[in-house]
Design an enzyme around this catalytic site. Structure first.
Site, PDB file in Angstrom:
ATOM      1  N   ASP A  24       0.748  -1.163   0.039  1.00  0.00           N
ATOM      2  CA  ASP A  24      -0.132   0.305  -0.169  1.00  0.00           C
ATOM      3  C   ASP A  24       0.824   0.602  -0.014  1.00  0.00           C
ATOM      4  O   ASP A  24       1.307   1.221   0.574  1.00  0.00           O
ATOM      5  CB  ASP A  24      -1.079   0.226   0.901  1.00  0.00           C
ATOM      6  CG  ASP A  24      -2.113   0.588   1.286  1.00  0.00           C
ATOM      7  OD1 ASP A  24      -2.157   1.753   0.100  1.00  0.00           O
ATOM      8  OD2 ASP A  24      -2.696   1.136   2.541  1.00  0.00           O
ATOM      9  N   ASN A  72     -10.411  -3.414  -7.015  1.00  0.00           N
ATOM     10  CA  ASN A  72      -9.370  -2.406  -7.306  1.00  0.00           C
ATOM     11  C   ASN A  72      -9.997  -1.948  -8.399  1.00  0.00           C
ATOM     12  O   ASN A  72      -9.453  -1.427  -9.471  1.00  0.00           O
ATOM     13  CB  ASN A  72      -8.353  -2.373  -7.562  1.00  0.00           C
ATOM     14  CG  ASN A  72      -7.510  -2.511  -6.213  1.00  0.00           C
ATOM     15  OD1 ASN A  72      -6.827  -3.177  -5.568  1.00  0.00           O
ATOM     16  ND2 ASN A  72      -7.788  -1.405  -5.208  1.00  0.00           N
TER      17      ASN A  72
HETATM   18  C1  FPP Z   1      -2.108   0.165  -3.403  1.00  0.00           C
HETATM   19  O1  FPP Z   1      -1.389   1.630  -3.299  1.00  0.00           O
HETATM   20  C2  FPP Z   1      -1.353  -0.375  -4.646  1.00  0.00           C
HETATM   21  C3  FPP Z   1      -2.304  -1.330  -5.705  1.00  0.00           C
HETATM   22  C4  FPP Z   1      -4.082  -1.244  -5.626  1.00  0.00           C
HETATM   23  C5  FPP Z   1      -1.615  -1.825  -6.782  1.00  0.00           C
HETATM   24  C6  FPP Z   1      -0.298  -2.312  -6.144  1.00  0.00           C
HETATM   25  C7  FPP Z   1       0.711  -2.612  -7.553  1.00  0.00           C
HETATM   26  C8  FPP Z   1       2.028  -2.746  -8.189  1.00  0.00           C
HETATM   27  C9  FPP Z   1       2.532  -2.285  -6.427  1.00  0.00           C
HETATM   28  C10 FPP Z   1       2.470  -2.345  -8.987  1.00  0.00           C
HETATM   29  C11 FPP Z   1       2.073  -3.860 -10.038  1.00  0.00           C
HETATM   30  C12 FPP Z   1       2.530  -5.635  -8.470  1.00  0.00           C
HETATM   31  C13 FPP Z   1       3.347  -6.281  -9.697  1.00  0.00           C
HETATM   32  C14 FPP Z   1       3.417  -7.247  -8.599  1.00  0.00           C
HETATM   33  C15 FPP Z   1       3.965  -6.056 -10.690  1.00  0.00           C
HETATM   34  P1  FPP Z   1      -2.302   2.779  -3.656  1.00  0.00           P
HETATM   35  O2  FPP Z   1      -2.722   3.190  -5.348  1.00  0.00           O
HETATM   36  O3  FPP Z   1      -3.628   2.203  -2.840  1.00  0.00           O
HETATM   37  O4  FPP Z   1      -1.849   3.599  -2.491  1.00  0.00           O
HETATM   38  P2  FPP Z   1      -2.911   4.939  -1.869  1.00  0.00           P
HETATM   39  O5  FPP Z   1      -3.307   4.243  -0.975  1.00  0.00           O
HETATM   40  O6  FPP Z   1      -1.263   5.774  -1.313  1.00  0.00           O
HETATM   41  O7  FPP Z   1      -3.289   6.095  -2.518  1.00  0.00           O
END
Ligand code: FPP
Length: 255
Positions: A24, A72
Site C-alpha cells: 500500500d 480495485n
Molecule cells: C495500493 O496502493 C497498491 C495497489 C492497489 C497496486 C499494487 C501494485 C503494484 C505494487 C505494482 C504492480 C504489481 C506487480 C506485481 C508488478 P494505493 O494505490 O492504494 O496507494 P494509496 O493508498 O497511497 O493511494
C-alpha cells in the site's frame, strides 16, 4: 531505509515459511512528488522485484503479494488500465528470472476477470514454472477474501449436492483446501506498508494466527533492508497459537 543489518543475524531455521504483503501507498508516494499515481505503481513494481529476490535469497518458501483487489476494479479506468499494463510487463519481464531461480508463479483470485492478454501471459509464466519447488510466488489478482470464502462454500455445496461429500465432512481443513491457497501453509507473517491498520479483504481466513507487521513506509520506498529488520522482529515474537508457552507446567504455572 538503509541499514547495517547483516542477513546472517537472521536465524534461518525460524524464518517464516509464508510471508504475505499488502503493498500500500503507491498513490501517496506519487502525490508527495507531485506525480501521477501511475508513477507510484511503476516504482512499486521495482520494489516487487527486490522483495521477490530477497525472499528467494533467504529461502522463504511462499510469498503472497496483494497486487489487485476485487475492489480495485472500481478505480478510474485509466489507473486500472495502467496497473494491468504493469502486471503484464512484470509477467513477461520476470518470466526467465522466475524460471532460472526455481520460483513457481501462482495467481490467487478471479483469473477469468483479468484482461485476456494479462491472463495469457500469466498462464504462460505459470506453465513454464509449474514444476519449480524452491519458492512459490502468489500474485493476488482480482482477489478478495470474501469472494474466496464464498467461492469455497459454493464448491463445497456442489460436492454435497452431488453426494461426493457429507455436510459433516465440511471442516476447517476441507474449507481451507477449497480456497485459492488450497494445499499451501497459512501465512506466518503479514506485512502492510503505508501505516494503515487494516486487512482490506486480504487472506482473512488464512490470517487467523499470522503475525501482523505494519510499517509507515510507503510501498515504493520499502526495501530489502527494512524487510530484514521486520524478519528479526518476527523472530523475537512469542507465537503461542492460542496455547500456553512450552516452558510452563501442565497447570499453566511457569516452570
Ligand atoms: C495500493 O496502493 C497498491 C495497489 C492497489 C497496486 C499494487 C501494485 C503494484 C505494487 C505494482 C504492480 C504489481 C506487480 C506485481 C508488478 P494505493 O494505490 O492504494 O496507494 P494509496 O493508498 O497511497 O493511494
Amino acid at each position: 531505509m538503509k541499514s547495517d543489518i547483516n542477513v546472517s543475524e537472521l536465524e534461518k531455521e525460524s524464518l517464516p515459511v509464508h510471508v504475505a504483503m499488502i503493498m500500500d501507498g503507491n498513490g501517496r508516494w506519487a502525490k508527495k512528488r507531485l506525480m501521477n499515481r501511475v508513477k507510484g505503481h511503476e516504482q512499486g513494481s521495482r520494489t516487487v522485484r527486490e522483495i521477490v529476490s530477497a525472499c528467494r535469497e533467504l529461502g522463504i518458501g511462499f510469498l503472497t503479494l496483494y497486487a489487485f483487489s476485487t475492489e480495485n476494479w472500481g478505480r478510474p479506468k485509466a489507473e486500472v488500465k495502467a496497473l494491468m499494463i504493469l502486471l503484464k510487463r512484470f509477467l513477461v519481464s520476470e518470466r526467465d528470472e522466475l524460471n532460472n531461480k526455481g520460483i513457481r508463479l501462482n495467481i490467487l483470485g478471479q483469473k477469468e476477470k483479468l484482461p485476456a492478454d494479462v491472463r495469457e501471459e500469466a498462464e504462460r509464466t505459470m506453465d513454464l514454472t509449474r514444476n519449480h519447488t524452491e519458492m512459490v510466488l502468489n500474485l493476488a489478482l482480482s482477489y478478495g477474501s470474501r469472494e474466496e470464502i464464498t467461492r469455497a462454500a459454493q464448491r463445497l455445496a456442489h460436492k454435497v449436492r452431488s453426494g461426493e461429500l457429507r455436510p459433516e465432512e465440511i471442516t476447517d481443513e476441507t474449507l481451507s483446501a477449497h480456497l485459492y491457497t488450497g494445499g499451501m501453509p497459512d501465512p506466518d507473517l503479514i506485512i502492510r506498508t503505508s501505516g494503515e491498520f487494516r486487512l482490506s479483504n486480504f487472506m482473512m481466513w488464512q490470517a487467523a494466527y499470522a503475525e501482523l507487521f505494519i510499517t509507515r513506509t510507503l510501498w515504493p520506498d520499502f526495501s530489502k533492508e527494512e524487510f530484514h529488520k521486520i524478519l528479526i522482529d518476527f523472530q523475537q515474537r512469542d507465537r503461542r497459537f492460542g496455547k500456553v508457552k512450552c516452558n510452563t507446567s501442565n497447570d499453566g504455572s511457569p516452570l
